[in-house]
Scaffold this active site. Structure first.
Site, mmCIF file in Angstrom:
data_model
loop_
_atom_site.group_PDB
_atom_site.id
_atom_site.type_symbol
_atom_site.label_atom_id
_atom_site.label_comp_id
_atom_site.label_asym_id
_atom_site.label_seq_id
_atom_site.Cartn_x
_atom_site.Cartn_y
_atom_site.Cartn_z
ATOM 1 N N LYS A 187 -14.353 -7.064 -4.915
ATOM 2 C CA LYS A 187 -14.567 -7.200 -3.476
ATOM 3 C C LYS A 187 -16.066 -7.391 -3.253
ATOM 4 C CE LYS A 187 -10.538 -4.426 -2.238
ATOM 5 N NZ LYS A 187 -10.032 -3.147 -1.686
ATOM 6 N N ASP A 211 -0.786 -0.557 -4.326
ATOM 7 C CA ASP A 211 -2.158 -0.050 -4.222
ATOM 8 C C ASP A 211 -2.094 1.386 -3.718
ATOM 9 O OD1 ASP A 211 -4.816 0.480 -3.826
ATOM 10 O OD2 ASP A 211 -5.149 -1.080 -2.322
ATOM 11 N N LYS A 261 0.858 -1.180 0.000
ATOM 12 C CA LYS A 261 0.000 0.000 0.000
ATOM 13 C C LYS A 261 0.896 1.233 0.000
ATOM 14 C CE LYS A 261 -4.319 -1.700 1.937
ATOM 15 N NZ LYS A 261 -5.136 -1.201 0.817
ATOM 16 N N GLU A 280 -3.087 -0.526 -8.241
ATOM 17 C CA GLU A 280 -4.519 -0.382 -8.013
ATOM 18 C C GLU A 280 -4.876 1.093 -7.846
ATOM 19 O OE1 GLU A 280 -6.002 -2.888 -4.861
ATOM 20 O OE2 GLU A 280 -4.487 -4.427 -5.298
ATOM 21 N N ASP A 337 -10.318 -0.513 -8.665
ATOM 22 C CA ASP A 337 -10.772 -1.040 -7.383
ATOM 23 C C ASP A 337 -11.973 -0.217 -6.927
ATOM 24 O OD1 ASP A 337 -11.128 -1.980 -4.826
ATOM 25 O OD2 ASP A 337 -9.083 -1.646 -4.166
#
Length: 363
Positions: A272, A194, A164, A220, A245
């Site tokens: 998700k 991400d 991240k 992402e 995302d």
């Protein structure tokens, strides 16, 4: 048969301060649905509704009141449940504005129909014969903390690492990627990042060009969701494959999904179920992605092992999977004991391990 659904609010506590570009997480609330037939009280289907703060479409102040209303509405129906009418019940009972409740009730019904055995989709994964490759997630924090996580993931046998980024200094984040690349080539270790929409549009391409030096698999959501023209242009010119995302959230109609993907033409999408409205909505995204030659993978959204189990079983029906984002089961001090465990960078289902659900009864 008299079907009744109830819920229990459950607060999950992180084992560390989990940093993202939207802030630091220390706990997360989930709502466990419990579906039971009064004639067979030992058969219980469980589902999990877990909206994410600041991200989910149904992150709303009166979420619990809406969930109560849905439970009351379900309980007022003299319903016989079959696999064929699960989508009908969801369509007629739950608003598409509440995707986490759609996911929770869908999986509770599927679990109930399987005899309350936490079986959402029978396949080689749940039989213990197949492992799902997953990425090792490195949360934001100080460079020292992030490097510690990297070392732990590499030592644990992960071959795909996801960092991240977007919260600390960009140079420091690049140094962390360089730290991995000094030891492992792209053929040895796959790197994902991400950004959670943290890049400004005027800097995004330059940052992507710099990130390309580290041989990344993908990034992402480099810029914030909702900037479709800018994102489409970025996807056309990016030196690093882009995965959508947050961009997918709120697109609940099939034609709307198609228009979004057709316009932006990303290299990947990330699914998700809690954020997108459950497994049947993921079916639509996957069908469209395959038709448009867009890659995809499935990721949990900080669910407990109840939600993670359903997502993993769903993912396992597909062959030739890319590494999935399903390594979140170890995040919490007080997760639900389950057969899920991580082994050498894969998620496995231990058929000899029990589910411990005795405490999950509504007050």
């Amino acid at each position: 048969m008299s079907l009744r659904v109830s819920y229990l609010k459950y607060t999950l506590h992180f084992t560390f301060e989990a940093g993202t570009s939207r802030g630091t997480l220390t706990q997360k609330d989930s709502y466990f649905l419990r579906l039971v037939d009064s004639d067979q009280p030992d058969v219980v289907g469980y589902g999990e509704c877990g909206p994410l703060r600041g991200l989910s479409l149904d992150d709303i102040p009166d979420f619990e009141a809406r969930l109560t209303e849905y439970c009351d509405s379900f309980n007022a129906i003299d319903l016989q449940l079959f696999s064929w009418n699960v989508p009908i019940v969801l369509n007629q009972l739950i608003s598409q504005q509440h995707p986490s409740i759609l996911f929770g009730l869908e999986t509770a019904m599927l679990d109930f129909l399987s005899g309350g055995q936490r079986l959402i989709q029978a396949n080689e994964f749940v039989n213990g014969h197949r492992a799902i490759p997953i990425n090792g997630l490195v949360w934001m924090g100080s460079p020292a903390f992030m490097r510690q996580q990297i070392d732990e993931k590499l030592a644990a046998g992960y071959t795909t690492i996801k960092l991240k980024i977007g919260a600390i200094d960009f140079d420091q984040e690049c140094d962390l990627l360089g730290y991995i690349r000094e030891q492992y080539s792209p053929e040895q270790i796959t790197l994902r990042v991400d950004a959670n929409g943290a890049f400004r549009p005027d800097e995004a391409l330059a940052k992507l060009e710099r990130l390309a030096h580290y041989g990344l698999h993908s990034i992402e959501q480099p810029i914030a969701a909702g900037q479709h023209d800018l994102l489409a242009d970025l996807c056309r010119h990016t030196p690093v494959p882009i995965a959508l995302d947050e961009e997918l959230i709120g697109h609940m109609e099939y034609v709307d999904k198609f228009r979004l993907l057709k316009k932006i033409q990303p290299q990947y999408i990330i699914l998700k179920p809690t954020l997108l409205g459950g497994l049947r909505h993921c079916d639509e995204w996957i069908e469209l992605a395959n038709r448009l030659a867009i890659g995809w993978w499935i990721t949990s959204a900080l669910e407990s092992n109840i939600g993670l189990n359903a997502i993993a079983q769903y993912a396992a029906q597909f062959k030739n999977l890319l590494p999935q984002g399903l390594g979140t089961g170890q995040l919490y001090h007080n997760n639900i004991d389950s057969p899920l465990h991580i082994e050498h960078g894969t998620l496995r289902y231990d058929t000899g391990a029990p589910w411990v659900l005795n405490g999950l009864r509504p007050h």
